[in-house]
Design an enzyme around this catalytic site. Structure first.
Site, mmCIF file in Angstrom:
data_model
loop_
_atom_site.group_PDB
_atom_site.id
_atom_site.type_symbol
_atom_site.label_atom_id
_atom_site.label_comp_id
_atom_site.label_asym_id
_atom_site.label_seq_id
_atom_site.Cartn_x
_atom_site.Cartn_y
_atom_site.Cartn_z
ATOM 1 N N ALA A 58 4.785 0.992 4.530
ATOM 2 C CA ALA A 58 4.169 1.580 3.048
ATOM 3 C C ALA A 58 2.824 2.474 3.449
ATOM 4 O O ALA A 58 2.236 3.077 2.539
ATOM 5 C CB ALA A 58 3.602 0.515 2.236
ATOM 6 N N TYR A 59 2.382 2.449 4.713
ATOM 7 C CA TYR A 59 1.156 3.081 4.797
ATOM 8 C C TYR A 59 1.430 4.656 4.719
ATOM 9 O O TYR A 59 2.279 5.254 5.503
ATOM 10 C CB TYR A 59 0.617 2.797 6.186
ATOM 11 N N THR A 60 0.518 5.285 3.883
ATOM 12 C CA THR A 60 0.721 6.851 3.682
ATOM 13 C C THR A 60 2.005 7.171 3.676
ATOM 14 O O THR A 60 2.465 8.371 4.124
ATOM 15 C CB THR A 60 -0.110 7.452 4.942
#
Length: 368
Positions: A58-60
């Protein structure tokens, strides 16, 4: 600094005490580092001896995993690097099976992460957040299947209730599944609630705590000072007004902690960030702490956090100002009530030194 490595929980996986968090890799969220800056951060961490990298699908929007995979490949570090990534969050929109912790999403999410990371396995795969629906039996069986398939090496849980973690570990032990090696949880001078249950669980049942947000989302980084409520800048100001509880750090209790931290840092001649990180890293149950930065100067400062000791008298000041509330039933576990169980006698588990730690130092003597 001298980087040391310790095993993660009851596993044989050896990781740096400081892990590089890559949630800052990418600017899609309105803050973070561009690719050139992210590469500099990566190189500085590796050159300091670090081997533990934390990311998530889910990061960036996937940028974090993609760049991390590229940087590791560029330097030929896949065998040396310990990669941790996570699943749970929905990146596809209103499709209920492209998020959560069911078998369908775990397998789908891992395949997507492996593609972005450019590898055929990850060293540590972590459930990102409890979805309140999927039974731990399904999660643990699925993760064990993926270990047996060679796609992951070790498993962990993040942001789950303590009862869920305990149930999951018991299922693993009873059924012979891969056990939980780590609990990834928020912990700092301004957020100490994991001490009630997670620290005892982790130390007793083999799950080392991997700390996220050890600087309180930046509140303890030195950018903020008591009384600066309306004169702040940085990530916390960028997300002011958010409903994300992880970023809701501006309150009177926390400003009091910041003020005491600043006093201690001045007395030690160390930065506020270094003192805050040092305090977390030396707390019971902590296996590794995730440090993140957008500038290499910040990273270098963080990397120096383990090069000193906080004197006992100053540590007491930090402990007292940040002490968490003790709600029921935890109020029954202190000496005020427990003395009624022991009859006033001094009783403990094992005496100090009963189980000395293993520490291997020095170089190979050779065979001649």
């Amino acid at each position: 600094m001298t980087m040391t490595y310790y095993t993660l929980g009851n596993s044989g996986l050896k990781v740096s005490r400081l892990a590089l968090g890559t949630m800052t890799f990418g600017t899609e969220w309105g803050w973070g580092a561009d690719k050139a800056a992210a590469r500099v951060l990566f190189d500085a961490y590796v050159d300091a001896g670090g081997n533990f990298f934390d990311t998530a699908d889910a990061y960036t929007g996937g940028t974090s995993e993609t760049w991390l995979g590229e940087f590791i490949a560029e330097r030929g570090l896949r065998d040396r690097a310990v990669i941790s990534t996570k699943f749970s969050m929905n990146l596809e929109g209103p499709d209920p099976n492209t998020g959560g912790n069911g078998r369908k999403n775990i397998v789908r999410a891992l395949d997507a992460s492996l593609k972005r990371l450019g590898t055929d396995y990850v060293d540590l795969y972590i459930l990102h957040c409890w979805d309140r629906l999927t039974p731990p039996e399904e999660v643990m069986r699925t993760l064990d299947d993926l270990v047996r398939a060679g796609k992951i090496r070790h498993i962990g849980l993040s942001d789950v209730p303590a009862w869920y973690a305990s149930r999951a570990q018991a299922v693993a032990e009873f059924r012979g599944y891969e056990p939980i090696s780590t609990l990834q949880l928020e912990y700092s001078l301004v957020e100490r609630n994991i001490e009630h249950e997670f620290v005892p669980f982790g130390t007793r049942h083999g799950a080392g705590i991997m700390v996220w947000s050890p600087l309180g989302s930046g509140l303890l980084s030195g950018k903020y000072h008591a009384g600066d409520t309306n004169k702040v800048s940085g990530r916390l100001e960028t997300v002011r007004g958010t409903t994300n509880p992880g970023f809701m750090k501006f309150n009177e209790r926390n400003w009091t902690i910041v003020a005491e931290l600043e006093k201690v840092s001045v007395e030690l001649g160390k930065s506020m960030a270094q003192v805050a990180l040092n305090w977390v890293s030396t707390q019971p149950g902590v296996a590794s702490i995730i440090i993140g930065a957008t500038k290499v100067e910040q990273l270098h400062d963080n990397l120096g956090a383990l090069d000193f000791e906080i004197p006992a008298e100053l540590r007491v000041k930090l402990d007292l100002v940040s002490r968490p509330a003790t709600p029921f039933p935890y109020s029954f576990f202190g000496s005020e009530i427990q003395g009624g169980i022991t009859g006033g006698a001094t009783v403990g588990g094992k005496p100090a030194g009963y189980h000395p730690d293993v520490l291997v130092e020095g170089t190979y003597a050779g065979v001649r």
